[in-house]
Structures are given as structure tokens and as C-alpha cells.
Design a protein around this motif. Structure first.
Motif, PDB file in Angstrom:
ATOM      1  N   LEU A 122      -7.706  -0.314   4.039  1.00 54.00           N
ATOM      2  CA  LEU A 122      -9.127  -0.451   4.776  1.00 54.00           C
ATOM      3  C   LEU A 122      -8.982  -2.533   5.029  1.00 54.00           C
ATOM      4  O   LEU A 122      -9.449  -2.613   5.888  1.00 54.00           O
ATOM      5  CB  LEU A 122      -9.685   0.335   3.998  1.00 54.00           C
ATOM      6  N   GLU A 123      -8.443  -3.018   3.787  1.00 53.73           N
ATOM      7  CA  GLU A 123      -9.173  -4.266   3.913  1.00 53.73           C
ATOM      8  C   GLU A 123      -8.208  -4.927   4.963  1.00 53.73           C
ATOM      9  O   GLU A 123      -8.396  -6.141   6.109  1.00 53.73           O
ATOM     10  CB  GLU A 123      -8.292  -5.116   2.098  1.00 53.73           C
ATOM     11  N   THR A 152      -3.813   5.148   6.485  1.00 51.31           N
ATOM     12  CA  THR A 152      -5.157   5.452   5.372  1.00 51.31           C
ATOM     13  C   THR A 152      -4.848   7.355   5.230  1.00 51.31           C
ATOM     14  O   THR A 152      -6.031   7.409   4.633  1.00 51.31           O
ATOM     15  CB  THR A 152      -6.310   4.872   6.450  1.00 51.31           C
ATOM     16  N   ALA A 195       0.490  -0.964  -0.020  1.00 50.63           N
ATOM     17  CA  ALA A 195      -0.258  -0.183   0.130  1.00 50.63           C
ATOM     18  C   ALA A 195       0.702   1.335  -0.047  1.00 50.63           C
ATOM     19  O   ALA A 195       0.677   2.238  -0.636  1.00 50.63           O
ATOM     20  CB  ALA A 195      -0.923   0.484   1.062  1.00 50.63           C
ATOM     21  N   GLU A 201      -6.145   5.695  -4.504  1.00 50.81           N
ATOM     22  CA  GLU A 201      -7.124   5.334  -4.358  1.00 50.81           C
ATOM     23  C   GLU A 201      -7.025   3.831  -3.689  1.00 50.81           C
ATOM     24  O   GLU A 201      -7.540   3.159  -3.265  1.00 50.81           O
ATOM     25  CB  GLU A 201      -8.363   5.576  -4.968  1.00 50.81           C
ATOM     26  N   GLU A 202      -6.781   2.874  -4.611  1.00 53.31           N
ATOM     27  CA  GLU A 202      -5.843   0.999  -4.723  1.00 53.31           C
ATOM     28  C   GLU A 202      -5.183   1.792  -2.953  1.00 53.31           C
ATOM     29  O   GLU A 202      -5.316   0.239  -2.811  1.00 53.31           O
ATOM     30  CB  GLU A 202      -4.729   1.305  -5.845  1.00 53.31           C
ATOM     31  N   SER A 203      -4.675   2.715  -2.671  1.00 56.22           N
ATOM     32  CA  SER A 203      -3.460   1.978  -1.334  1.00 56.22           C
ATOM     33  C   SER A 203      -4.760   2.223  -0.250  1.00 56.22           C
ATOM     34  O   SER A 203      -4.867   1.702   0.367  1.00 56.22           O
ATOM     35  CB  SER A 203      -2.196   3.186  -1.095  1.00 56.22           C
ATOM     36  N   LEU A 204      -5.645   3.163  -0.489  1.00 60.35           N
ATOM     37  CA  LEU A 204      -6.605   3.505   0.627  1.00 60.35           C
ATOM     38  C   LEU A 204      -7.486   1.775   0.683  1.00 60.35           C
ATOM     39  O   LEU A 204      -7.746   1.563   1.872  1.00 60.35           O
ATOM     40  CB  LEU A 204      -7.718   4.532   0.068  1.00 60.35           C
ATOM     41  N   VAL A 205      -7.512   0.873  -0.764  1.00 61.74           N
ATOM     42  CA  VAL A 205      -8.323  -0.397  -0.739  1.00 61.74           C
ATOM     43  C   VAL A 205      -7.976  -0.834   0.586  1.00 61.74           C
ATOM     44  O   VAL A 205      -8.288  -1.721   1.256  1.00 61.74           O
ATOM     45  CB  VAL A 205      -8.458  -0.190  -1.673  1.00 61.74           C
ATOM     46  N   VAL A 206      -6.137  -0.498  -0.064  1.00 64.66           N
ATOM     47  CA  VAL A 206      -5.494  -2.336   0.580  1.00 64.66           C
ATOM     48  C   VAL A 206      -5.060  -1.680   2.322  1.00 64.66           C
ATOM     49  O   VAL A 206      -5.473  -2.967   2.920  1.00 64.66           O
ATOM     50  CB  VAL A 206      -4.264  -1.930  -0.023  1.00 64.66           C
ATOM     51  N   SER A 241      -3.028   8.477   2.335  1.00 60.22           N
ATOM     52  CA  SER A 241      -3.030   8.886   1.084  1.00 60.22           C
ATOM     53  C   SER A 241      -4.670   9.216   1.130  1.00 60.22           C
ATOM     54  O   SER A 241      -4.949  10.264   0.290  1.00 60.22           O
ATOM     55  CB  SER A 241      -4.350   7.335   0.728  1.00 60.22           C
TER      56      SER A 241
END
Length: 775
Positions: A639-640, A668, A622, A632-637, A671
Motif C-alpha cells: 500500500l505504501e 495486495t 513485500a 500484514e507487513e506485506s500488505l502495508v509495504v 496478501s
């Protein structure tokens, strides 16, 4: 049968008391029988024999001689001894009879000002206690103050050396007697009993304005009989002891001089032009003297008496601790002698602890470590430490409950240890200390990480306790680690280095961890353990990349770690090796390579069945995505990953969950900040701070404060942002965090918005300096 008549032939002349006692024993009389026959009181005879009454009148001597059946020469000898005693009792001081002033007294203006203030404010009699270690210049300060203040005291200044460090300190009654003579009381008017003398002493001082300097006091009992109420008077007592039992108006604890003051004192003695020509060597001499005035004076005198010497030559002599105290000798001035006088006053228990404390590797220590060295319980050790502080052979440290040596006193204690304790005993004490430090450090480190311990260990019952102990004892456990490595205790070294992995993640100095994990690599190799070598090489790679930012070295070391982990057949360590490679690649700007390494590390951890490693490598991915501007991709990772942590599937200790959650929340928020989603940044930073209430992770705390400040500023609250940025700057400064320059820059912008351009400019200057130093 009568005992032989005493003779003084070939001997030092006996005192009157010694002669009287010898003659009485010769004729086998008790003091009571001699008193009954001579008409002299038992108390008076006792005072004579004990030396408290040194020179009785002729008629008293003749009355005693008659009962003792003395013949002509013996009577003459007794009369002569009595006459000599009266000569010794003659007044040796007069008003203003002070020792010579030290012309180059340096660095004591603050203390002189304090003494002047006491003299100005006193209405009756004020007591000032000046205490400090041997050689701190207590007498010189008291004498300078007496000369400076003499005109304020209409009835004179008086100085008495109480010889507190001698085998037989001056008895208070002798000072009272001499003081009465100095005040003009005729000898025949001075009462024979101590009580009556003290009454007269106090009466004579009651209406007088005097300055009384009682130098080198042994204890409170020696001083108390000499304290009398006067009119606008001051008593200055100097002592190596704190004399806490005296009710003083002011206490002045003398410390060593500052570096600049030490330089000035050396210049005043050895020549200002001379020290000016060798400023670096002069500063080095001052440091090797521990900035102690006596040591500096001796060093200056040695230079002054050896004009062909360079100051660098003297510094070279002082470098070797084994020669340092011998080199600090000039004529009859010796640092070692000054220390020995205090050392001789110690009881056996205190002397043992004093000597063994020289084994402590760090600058300060607490009662627990002292107890281990002395092989006693903690409370006994603490009492003895306080005794050593009272004797000014130790000082209290900045951290409450801890103690420090003066540099030269530590050297002296080491000399005494070598000279007075057998080598096997010293070796046992050192090994006991090393074992305790290493064992406690390992136990303390166990409070951190995925399997954090919950069972107390000695005084450590929580992560907070463990962190505090590891922090305050860093120099000592790290010193014990070095000693263990030199002594071939490789298993013990490896055990500690392995235990420190998770603790080092967010705590301590990078330099410390370089030393620890370098020692771990050497220990693993010495033990022939390829797997442990791979583990320690991975730890060291991480330290060089993340904490030290030495990316080329980290990448080079990665190759060694990879080969060792392959040779050991350990897939988990292979995953760590590739993970740390990705860290170095990211930090050195090789983002695409870092992405490849992060995904490879994740796959290796998956193969090894190590879900925590898999999550950590995904977390790092991330960061790489963030660096690639794929926010956005970093944020998704992130949060997962947060969801995985909170689910409990990783089965981590609660404190580990809190720390990892805080780290992910910070990332998070980072990002979100790049996406300018400020309300969400604020919420994520607040969540991170809430997690950090139960964990001690300074880097994450710094990040959370910084990001919260950014959010508040963008949301229109510059005052709130200023508070957060100031906290972030403080944390970043203390822990050398990479956010320092950014936090200072953000704080400058807030100061601009709040109308404080001066503060803003100061922050920008500091940020520029940080950037220059890091470059």
C-alpha cells in the motif's frame, strides 16, 4: 526479287500456317491481296497463318497455291501440311476418356465429399474450382472425383488438359472443337468461325448432363469460353491460380497433407511394413517433404525402387536444403520442375520478390517486410504478394495480412536467389531487412518502460501497436538478431537486447529472452564493455530465475553479473545483481536469505540515487514477507508503494505507472486473500483490472482474474467465479503462467459447487498434468 523458297530439309516439319505465311512473304503479297486473288476470306487466311485453322480443305489449298505461283513439289508440301493439320484436329477424347486414376490417393475425402455434394445438388451447371500449390494433387483429386461420379452424368465425362503452365497453353477454341467432335458433331458440320462454334457448343450442351474436367487452367480467360449451361452438369477446373474472377459454386483450396496422412501415403507406396519398422524416420521424411503429395510420392518411389535403403538414409539426404530438391527426383517426376513451371509465369517484379522472400528468417511475413526486401513501397509489395498467392507460390497465414511459404517452395526460392542474383545484391537485400527488423524492434520496445516513447515510429503509434508488432514479428526480429551476431554487428545486437529489458518483463516467451540476453552478453564482451556485460548478465539472470525457473543457473550467473558490475563501478547494476539474487533465493525457498538480499538491493539503489530500483526492491521485499507468512507487513509495504506511484514522485510514463500499479494491486489482493478479507480482495482485483485496460501485461491480468475468481467464489457467486477462472486458465495456458495449476484446481472446485463433476474431474486431470510437467 522473290525470296527463297522455304525448305524443311534437316528441320522439324513446318505447320500449314507457317508454310502459307512463308510462301506469301516470298511473293510479297499482303493477306488482303492473297484473299482477293484466291477467293478465300482475309479472316480465314489470318486464322490459318496463326494456327487457329490448321488443316483447310484441298480446294482451299489449291486456290491459295495458284495465287502463290507454287510448283508441283511445293503444292504437294502444302497439301501434306494441310492433311497433317486435319489429322491433328481429329477427336482425341470420347465420353469418359479420363486419365488413369491414382490408386493411392490419400487425405482428400473431405474434398471428394464436397464435389459429390455439388454433383448431387446441381440443377443446371455448377462450376467447381480446385486450386493449390504445385504438387498438391489437384489433377489426381479431379480424376478420382470424375471416376466416382461418372454414373451420375448420362451424356459422359470429358477431360481436357489445358496445359496452363506451357509456353503456349491450349486455346479455348481447340477445346470447343474437340468437344464438338466428342459430342458426335461431324467435322464438316463444325463452323469455321469461333463465334459460331461457341454457339453450337452451348446448344449441344444445353440439354445434356455432363461432367467436364478442365485440368491445369492458365487463367480465367482460358476457361470462360468453355462454360456452358447444361442440365445437371458439373465443370471442375483445376489450376495453380486461384481464378478469383470465375463465379464458382464451390472453391476447394488444396493444402498439404497432415502428418498421419503423409505417413499413410508413404506406406502405400514404399510398403506399410517398411514404414512401420521406422516410424520416426518416416515422420521425418514426411516433414522434410513438407507433407506435399508430389514430394511424398517421389520419396515413396525412391524408397520402393531402392529396397536396400533405410528410410533414415533418405531422411539424411533430405536434411541438407542444398540437396533436398535434387533428392526429390524419381524418374521423370521432379519437385523442382513442378515449381519451375509456376515460377516461369512470373513477371520480373514478382520473381524478384519471390526469390528474396527466402531470406526471411521466420515462418511468415507481412507487406512491410516484403517491401524492404524488394526495395519498393508497401502497396506495391502487397499487390505482388497477392499475385504470388494467386499463383499458389505463397499462401495466406493464419494472421490476416500475413503470408507463408510452403517449406519446399521456400527452398526453391532460395535456389533461384543464389542462381539468379549477384551475391552483393543479395547481401544488400539481407542487410536492409536485418537493419529494418532491428530498428523497428528497438523502436517498438521503446513504447515500454519508465521512459516510454510517445512519438510514433512508422506504423507504430501506441504501445498496443508495438506489442502487436513485436509479437507477430518475433521469429523475424529474433532471426535478424542471430544473423547480426554471426555477422559481427555487435553494437546492433547490444542495442536491441538493451531495449528489450522492460518489454520482456511481462511479455514474450522465456526461451526468446534467454536467446536475446545471451546474445547481448556475447555482444557486450565482443565490444569490451564491462558495464554492458553486467547489464545483460542481470537481464539473463532475471530471465532464468523468473521465467525459466532455473534457479541454480540463475544464482551462478548472479556471481558473474556481480563481479562485472563491481568491475564497472556501476552501483545501479550492483543493485540489480543483488535484487535478482533475491528473486532466485525466494523462488528456491531460501526466504531468510531472500529478505537479506532484498534489503541490500534497496540500499544499493538508494546509494545510486535510483528511486525506481529502490521501489522495485521494496516491492519484492513485500513478496518475501508474504512468503514468510507476514501478510500484514506485506500488505502495508504494497500500500505504501501504491501511494508512492500515484503521487507522481517517480516521474514514470503513464503506461509504466499503470503496469506497476496493477502489479502492486495484484500483490495486495494476494496478501488480502491469505487473510481471507474477500471483499477487499475483490476490490483490489477490480482496481487492477481497471489499470490493465490501458496496459498489456498478461501475467498481471491472469493473476487479477484468478484472485477475482477466488473472491467471488468465497462471496457466494460460483457462476461469476467460473467465468473468471476460465479466463485465468486461458491466459495462463497461452502465456505459460505459473498460476495454471492453481487456476485449474480452483475451477474444479467451482464446477463441483455447480453440480458438474465431469468438468471438475477434467480440470483436476489437467492440473495434475501441469504439476507433473513442471516437476
Amino acid at each position: 526479287m522473290a525470296l527463297p523458297v522455304p525448305t524443311n530439309v534437316g528441320m522439324v516439319a513446318m505447320t500449314f500456317g507457317e508454310l502459307l505465311r512463308a510462301h506469301r512473304l516470298r511473293v510479297r503479297l499482303t493477306q488482303e491481296e492473297l484473299a482477293e486473288g484466291s477467293g478465300v476470306s482475309v479472316r480465314a487466311i489470318s486464322d490459318m497463318e496463326r494456327g487457329r485453322a490448321k488443316g483447310p480443305q484441298r480446294r482451299t489449298v489449291e486456290a491459295l497455291a495458284g495465287v502463290l505461283s507454287l510448283v508441283g513439289p511445293q503444292i504437294g508440301e502444302l497439301l501434306d501440311a494441310a492433311k497433317e493439320g486435319r489429322v491433328r484436329r481429329a477427336p482425341s477424347v470420347a465420353p469418359s476418356a479420363l486419365p488413369p486414376d491414382v490408386a493411392d490417393l490419400t487425405g482428400r475425402e473431405g474434398e471428394l465429399a464436397a464435389l459429390t455434394a455439388v454433383a448431387e445438388q446441381t440443377r443446371t451447371t455448377s462450376l467447381v474450382v480446385v486450386h493449390g500449390p504445385p504438387g498438391a494433387g489437384k489433377t489426381a483429386l479431379a480424376v478420382r472425383a470424375a471416376y466416382r461420379l461418372a454414373s451420375r452424368f448420362a451424356d459422359g465425362c470429358f477431360f481436357f488438359n489445358l496445359r496452363g503452365m506451357d509456353v503456349r497453353p491450349v486455346h479455348p477454341s481447340e477445346v470447343v472443337y474437340r468437344m464438338l467432335l466428342a459430342l458426335g458433331v461431324e467435322e464438316k458440320q463444325i463452323p469455321a468461325s469461333d463465334a459460331e462454334r461457341s454457339d453450337l457448343y452451348r446448344a449441344r450442351l444445353r440439354e445434356r448432363s455432363t461432367l467436364l474436367v478442365l485440368d491445369n487452367a492458365s487463367d480465367e480467360a482460358q476457361v470462360r469460353p468453355l462454360l456452358a449451361t447444361g442440365s445437371r452438369s458439373v465443370v471442375v477446373v483445376t489450376s495453380r491460380l486461384v481464378l478469383g474472377g470465375l463465379e464458382a459454386s464451390r472453391r476447394l483450396g488444396l493444402d498439404v497433407l497432415g502428418p498421419g496422412e503423409s505417413f499413410d501415403l508413404l506406406g502405400a507406396i514404399a510398403g506399410r511394413a517398411r514404414v512401420g519398422a521406422e516410424p520416426v524416420a518416416t515422420a521425418r521424411v514426411a516433414k522434410l517433404c513438407g507433407h506435399l503429395p508430389l514430394a511424398l510420392r517421389i520419396a515413396g518411389n525412391r524408397l520402393a525402387s531402392r529396397p536396400k535403403w533405410t528410410i533414415g538414409h533418405l531422411a539424411g539426404q533430405l536434411v541438407d536444403e542444398r540437396r533436398r530438391l535434387s533428392a526429390l527426383t524419381a524418374g521423370d517426376l521432379q519437385v523442382r520442375t513442378a515449381f519451375e513451371m509456376s515460377y516461369r509465369q512470373l513477371g520480373d517484379k514478382a520473381a524478384v520478390l519471390f526469390r528474396r522472400l527466402s531470406l526471411v528468417p521466420g515462418a511468415d511475413f507481412g507487406p512491410d517486410l516484403a517491401a524492404v526486401l524488394a526495395d519498393v513501397d508497401r502497396f506495391s509489395a502487397e499487390d505482388t504478394l497477392e499475385e504470388l498467392v494467386d499463383m499458389s507460390l505463397l499462401d495466406t497465414a493464419e494472421v490476416p495480412g500475413r503470408y507463408v511459404f510452403h517449406d519446399l517452395i521456400r527452398v526453391f526460392a532460395g535456389e533461384r536467389l543464389v542462381d539468379e542474383e549477384p551475391a552483393p545484391v543479395v547481401g544488400q537485400a539481407r542487410r536492409r531487412m536485418v537493419d529494418w527488423l532491428l530498428d523497428t524492434a528497438v523502436a517498438a520496445a521503446g513504447f515500454f518502460g519508465p521512459d516510454a516513447r510517445t512519438v510514433p515510429f512508422g506504423p507504430l503509434s501506441s504501445q498496443e501497436d508495438a506489442d502487436a508488432w513485436l509479437t507477430v514479428e518475433t521469429a523475424n526480429w529474433a532471426g535478424a538478431l542471430r544473423w547480426a551476431g554471426r555477422d559481427g554487428l555487435h553494437a546492433e545486437v547490444l542495442r536491441l537486447a538493451t531495449a528489450m529489458h522492460w518489454y520482456s518483463d511481462q511479455r514474450g516467451r522465456g526461451e526468446t529472452w534467454v536467446d536475446v540476453f545471451t546474445a547481448g552478453v556475447a555482444a557486450a564482451r565482443a565490444l569490451g564493455s564491462v558495464r554492458d556485460e553486467a547489464v545483460q548478465l542481470n537481464f539473463l539472470t532475471w530471465t532464468l530465475a523468473v521465467l525459466m525457473r532455473r534457479y541454480p543457473e540463475a544464482l551462478a550467473l548472479h556471481e558473474q553479473a556481480w563481479h562485472a558490475s563491481v568491475a564497472a563501478g556501476d552501483v545501479t547494476e550492483q543493485g540489480w545483481a543483488v535484487h535478482y539474487r533475491s528473486v532466485s533465493e525466494l523462488r528456491s525457498g531460501r526466504l531468510e536469505a531472500a529478505q537479506v538480499s532484498a534489503r541490500r538491493a534497496q540500499e544499493l539503489f538508494r546509494q545510486a540515487g535510483y528511486p525506481l530500483g529502490e521501489q522495485i526492491s521494496l516491492s519484492f521485499l513485500a513478496l518475501v514477507l508474504d512468503g514468510l507468512a507476514r501478510y500484514e507487513e506485506s500488505l502495508v509495504v504494497n500500500l505504501e508503494l501504491l501511494g508512492n506511484l500515484r503521487s507522481g514522485r517517480l516521474e514514470l510514463a503513464p503506461v509504466m505507472v499503470a503496469e506497476l500499479s496493477a502489479t502492486l494491486l495484484v500483490r495486495t489482493a494476494d496478501s488480502l486473500a491469505r487473510l481471507a478479507r474477500w471483499p477487499e480482495v475483490l476490490a483490489a482485483a477490480d482496481d487492477a483490472l481497471d489499470m490493465l485496460r490501458t496496459a498489456t501485461a498478461p501475467p498481471s491480468l491472469c493473476d487479477a482474474r484468478y484472485l477475482r475468481g477466488l473472491a467471488l467464489h468465497r462471496l457466494g457467486d460460483p457462476a461469476g467465479a467460473r467465468t473468471e477462472f476460465e479466463l485465468a486458465v486461458g491466459l495462463a495456458t497461452e502465456h505459460r503462467h505459473h498460476r495454471l495449476a492453481a487456476a485449474l484446481g480452483a475451477l474444479a472446485e467451482v464446477h463441483d459447487d455447480l453440480g458438474d463433476p465431469v468438468a471438475a474431474g477434467d480440470c483436476r486431470d489437467r492440473a495434475a498434468a501441469v504439476g507433473s510437467n513442471s516437476g
